[in-house]
Design a protein around this motif. Structure first.
Motif, PDB file in Angstrom:
ATOM      1  N   GLN A  19       5.729   6.406   0.459  1.00 42.63           N
ATOM      2  CA  GLN A  19       5.611   7.674  -0.255  1.00 42.63           C
ATOM      3  C   GLN A  19       6.964   8.329  -0.500  1.00 42.63           C
ATOM      4  O   GLN A  19       7.038   9.382  -1.146  1.00 42.63           O
ATOM      5  N   ASP A  20       8.023   7.746   0.003  1.00 39.82           N
ATOM      6  CA  ASP A  20       9.359   8.320  -0.122  1.00 39.82           C
ATOM      7  C   ASP A  20       9.887   8.098  -1.539  1.00 39.82           C
ATOM      8  O   ASP A  20       9.897   6.968  -2.034  1.00 39.82           O
ATOM      9  N   PRO A  21      10.355   9.158  -2.218  1.00 41.97           N
ATOM     10  CA  PRO A  21      10.887   9.002  -3.582  1.00 41.97           C
ATOM     11  C   PRO A  21      12.051   8.016  -3.668  1.00 41.97           C
ATOM     12  O   PRO A  21      12.222   7.346  -4.692  1.00 41.97           O
ATOM     13  N   ASP A  22      12.860   7.907  -2.603  1.00 38.27           N
ATOM     14  CA  ASP A  22      13.991   6.990  -2.631  1.00 38.27           C
ATOM     15  C   ASP A  22      13.552   5.524  -2.622  1.00 38.27           C
ATOM     16  O   ASP A  22      14.352   4.632  -2.931  1.00 38.27           O
ATOM     17  N   MET A  23      12.291   5.275  -2.245  1.00 40.07           N
ATOM     18  CA  MET A  23      11.781   3.900  -2.189  1.00 40.07           C
ATOM     19  C   MET A  23      10.808   3.623  -3.328  1.00 40.07           C
ATOM     20  O   MET A  23      10.136   2.591  -3.322  1.00 40.07           O
ATOM     21  N   ALA A  24      10.729   4.520  -4.284  1.00 42.81           N
ATOM     22  CA  ALA A  24       9.779   4.355  -5.395  1.00 42.81           C
ATOM     23  C   ALA A  24      10.071   3.073  -6.173  1.00 42.81           C
ATOM     24  O   ALA A  24      11.213   2.773  -6.508  1.00 42.81           O
ATOM     25  N   GLY A  25       9.031   2.309  -6.448  1.00 40.26           N
ATOM     26  CA  GLY A  25       9.164   1.073  -7.215  1.00 40.26           C
ATOM     27  C   GLY A  25       9.654  -0.112  -6.412  1.00 40.26           C
ATOM     28  O   GLY A  25       9.813  -1.207  -6.960  1.00 40.26           O
ATOM     29  N   LEU A  26       9.890   0.068  -5.110  1.00 32.88           N
ATOM     30  CA  LEU A  26      10.400  -1.006  -4.270  1.00 32.88           C
ATOM     31  C   LEU A  26       9.288  -1.575  -3.391  1.00 32.88           C
ATOM     32  O   LEU A  26       8.299  -0.906  -3.100  1.00 32.88           O
ATOM     33  N   ARG A  27       9.469  -2.830  -2.991  1.00 32.82           N
ATOM     34  CA  ARG A  27       8.503  -3.479  -2.112  1.00 32.82           C
ATOM     35  C   ARG A  27       8.766  -3.017  -0.676  1.00 32.82           C
ATOM     36  O   ARG A  27       9.804  -3.361  -0.081  1.00 32.82           O
ATOM     37  N   VAL A  28       7.839  -2.255  -0.119  1.00 32.14           N
ATOM     38  CA  VAL A  28       7.981  -1.753   1.255  1.00 32.14           C
ATOM     39  C   VAL A  28       6.872  -2.368   2.098  1.00 32.14           C
ATOM     40  O   VAL A  28       5.685  -2.164   1.822  1.00 32.14           O
ATOM     41  N   ASN A  29       7.237  -3.121   3.106  1.00 32.05           N
ATOM     42  CA  ASN A  29       6.269  -3.763   3.997  1.00 32.05           C
ATOM     43  C   ASN A  29       6.894  -3.943   5.376  1.00 32.05           C
ATOM     44  O   ASN A  29       8.084  -3.668   5.573  1.00 32.05           O
ATOM     45  N   PRO A  30       6.130  -4.385   6.362  1.00 33.96           N
ATOM     46  CA  PRO A  30       6.679  -4.555   7.709  1.00 33.96           C
ATOM     47  C   PRO A  30       7.877  -5.501   7.766  1.00 33.96           C
ATOM     48  O   PRO A  30       8.787  -5.306   8.576  1.00 33.96           O
ATOM     49  N   LEU A  31       7.884  -6.544   6.896  1.00 34.12           N
ATOM     50  CA  LEU A  31       8.999  -7.493   6.908  1.00 34.12           C
ATOM     51  C   LEU A  31      10.323  -6.796   6.640  1.00 34.12           C
ATOM     52  O   LEU A  31      11.359  -7.167   7.200  1.00 34.12           O
ATOM     53  N   LEU A  32      10.308  -5.779   5.798  1.00 37.01           N
ATOM     54  CA  LEU A  32      11.528  -5.033   5.490  1.00 37.01           C
ATOM     55  C   LEU A  32      12.124  -4.421   6.758  1.00 37.01           C
ATOM     56  O   LEU A  32      13.335  -4.524   6.991  1.00 37.01           O
ATOM     57  N   LEU A  33      11.287  -3.800   7.585  1.00 39.15           N
ATOM     58  CA  LEU A  33      11.792  -3.169   8.805  1.00 39.15           C
ATOM     59  C   LEU A  33      12.150  -4.201   9.873  1.00 39.15           C
ATOM     60  O   LEU A  33      13.061  -3.986  10.667  1.00 39.15           O
ATOM     61  N   VAL A  34      11.452  -5.330   9.886  1.00 35.70           N
ATOM     62  CA  VAL A  34      11.841  -6.415  10.796  1.00 35.70           C
ATOM     63  C   VAL A  34      13.229  -6.932  10.421  1.00 35.70           C
ATOM     64  O   VAL A  34      14.076  -7.180  11.292  1.00 35.70           O
ATOM     65  N   ALA A  35      13.471  -7.086   9.118  1.00 32.89           N
ATOM     66  CA  ALA A  35      14.786  -7.539   8.663  1.00 32.89           C
ATOM     67  C   ALA A  35      15.871  -6.541   9.059  1.00 32.89           C
ATOM     68  O   ALA A  35      16.953  -6.928   9.530  1.00 32.89           O
TER      69      ALA A  35
END
Length: 472
Positions: A288-304
């Protein structure tokens, strides 16, 4: 270079990777009679690393396409002929020159070589491939057909410049490519006994396999089978219920790399199970963050991101073993590999300088990497130079595994499935989202203490993701 050679330009299979020797033609975008321009994509090929589109380096009309789709071609072999002056009418063939067998080998191409789009090349000249003549034998039909096509007189062989003294007749050498000849040698098959099914009488791999299946050494011949068994076809009936896929391209290269890695680097794998409830909540907030709009956000991102922070805290794990120079090479950059399953097999493209990227930049890079891999458009350079890798086995519902190191790397992290499980939280058993991580590392480079610290740091960040800020 003769006028004919200047007009009819051969486009040869280039080395589109790093020292690759062959590539499979996946798809042709042109056919004989089509007009092409310099830089136009004419076909797609698959190497041992990736699928790549090849551009044509000439303007003109396609005169001949030498190979069908699905055929593996050696680097340096002509795959297409382009008529660069189609308005000039039929070309006159140059007189054939008698030459000793030792001088009849193909001259090294000095002309413009095929290159990838954007690499550029300087125009020059090219010499045609000459077949090595057999003593006392007529020119091979395929060679005569190609020469006649270039001459503009189909079916009319070139006239020799001088008569050649007759020799003792000998059998023609069977037509087959070097890889097919090697296969026949390995299987103990005499090519002279094989029935060719390829174009112009060329023996294919399938022809060799068929000959091998039909040949049973007398010493190993089975006893006569009962009539009922013969009627059912025996082993042929079994083979009819099997599907055989040639091992080639990406899958072949991956298999060899995994074997080399498994039996070269002493693997150690450690495991940890961690409560990632807070991380999963953060994933939802970031969506829901405007800075992440249009980007793929998933658990793998935070694991990376957690792995990158752990490497920053324990930089010794980001290293490589240099066997030739007997050195340990520690790297001050992280090229983060992401294992991707594709229809052509497993590939590991990597994000260059991942440690320097912000979370939105890392998300964008991950999204592009995954999309490109699924479309089969990963370039060879995107898979070179990796330092550590993540394999996300959790997307298949798997808890964890013991991953094999990508060759040349020191560590690989397996991210398992996130599941709702009973967990002791603040002194009470509650349903929490839990996952299991597995870290495999090269024990020549990484001892148990270092490997344990890295895995514990990753787990600590995923349990309390605010550490992404306090530890970064």
């Amino acid at each position: 270079m003769t006028a004919t050679e200047q007009r009819f330009r051969e486009f040869k299979m280039p080395d589109v990777g790093e020292g690759l020797t062959e590539a499979e033609i996946l798809k042709w975008y042109v056919r004989p009679g089509d007009t092409v321009t310099d830089g136009q994509v004419i076909c797609e090929v698959e190497t041992a690393k990736a699928a790549v589109e090849l551009p044509c380096p000439y303007d003109g009309v396609v005169q001949a396409v030498h190979f069908d789709e699905g055929v593996t071609v050696d680097v340096g072999t002509s795959i297409i002929v382009v008529d660069t002056n189609p308005g000039a009418g039929p070309a006159e063939a140059p007189a054939a020159e008698a030459a000793p067998a030792a001088e009849a080998e193909e001259a090294e191409p000095q002309g413009r070589q095929a290159v990838l789009v954007g690499y550029g090349a300087a125009p020059s000249s090219t010499k045609r491939r000459a077949r090595k003549p057999q003593p006392g034998a007529a020119a091979e039909p395929a060679a005569a057909a190609v020469q006649a096509e270039l001459n503009g007189h189909a079916g009319t062989p070139a006239t020799p410049a001088a008569p050649v003294a007759p020799a003792v007749p000998t059998a023609e050498r069977p037509l087959a490519k070097p890889p097919v000849r090697k296969l026949a040698k390995d299987l103990g098959i005499d090519l002279a006994t094989v029935t060719p099914t390829g174009p112009d009488g060329v023996i294919t791999r399938e022809d060799v396999h068929a000959a091998a299946s039909a040949t049973v050494p007398a010493a190993q011949a089975p006893a006569p089978a009962p009539a009922a068994a013969v009627a059912t076809g025996g082993s042929e009936a079994v083979r009819a219920r099997e599907t055989r896929t040639p091992i080639k391209g990406v899958r072949k290269a991956t298999a060899q790399a995994m074997v080399n890695s498994a039996f070269t680097a002493p693997h150690v794998t450690e495991f940890i199970t961690v409560d990632v409830t807070r991380t999963m909540k953060l994933v939802q907030e970031l969506k829901q963050d405007p800075d992440m709009a249009g980007l793929r956000v998933n658990p793998l991102l935070l694991v990376a991101k957690a792995l990158l922070v752990a490497i920053k805290r324990n930089p010794e794990i980001n290293a490589a073993w240099d066997e030739e120079n007997q050195e340990i090479v520690r790297k001050d950059y992280v090229n983060l590999g992401i294992a991707a399953a594709t229809p052509r097999g497993l590939i590991v493209p990597n994000i260059k300088d991942a440690e320097a990227k912000t979370l939105p930049q890392l998300a964008a890079a991950l999204g592009e990497l995954v999309s490109t891999a699924r479309e089969g458009r990963t370039a060879p350079g995107d898979m070179a130079g990796g330092t550590v890798t993540i394999t996300n086995v959790g997307v298949f519902g798997v808890d964890t595994g013991t991953p094999i190191l990508n060759p040349g790397e020191s560590a690989i992290l397996a991210f398992g499935a996130v599941k709702l499980q009973p967990w002791v939280h603040k002194g009470k058993v509650k349903p929490r989202q839990v996952t299991t991580l597995a870290l495999s590392f090269d024990h020549r480079l990484v001892d148990g203490e270092l490997g344990s610290k890295v895995l514990a740091d990753i787990a600590a960040i995923l349990e309390h993701p605010k550490r992404l800020i306090t530890w970064a």
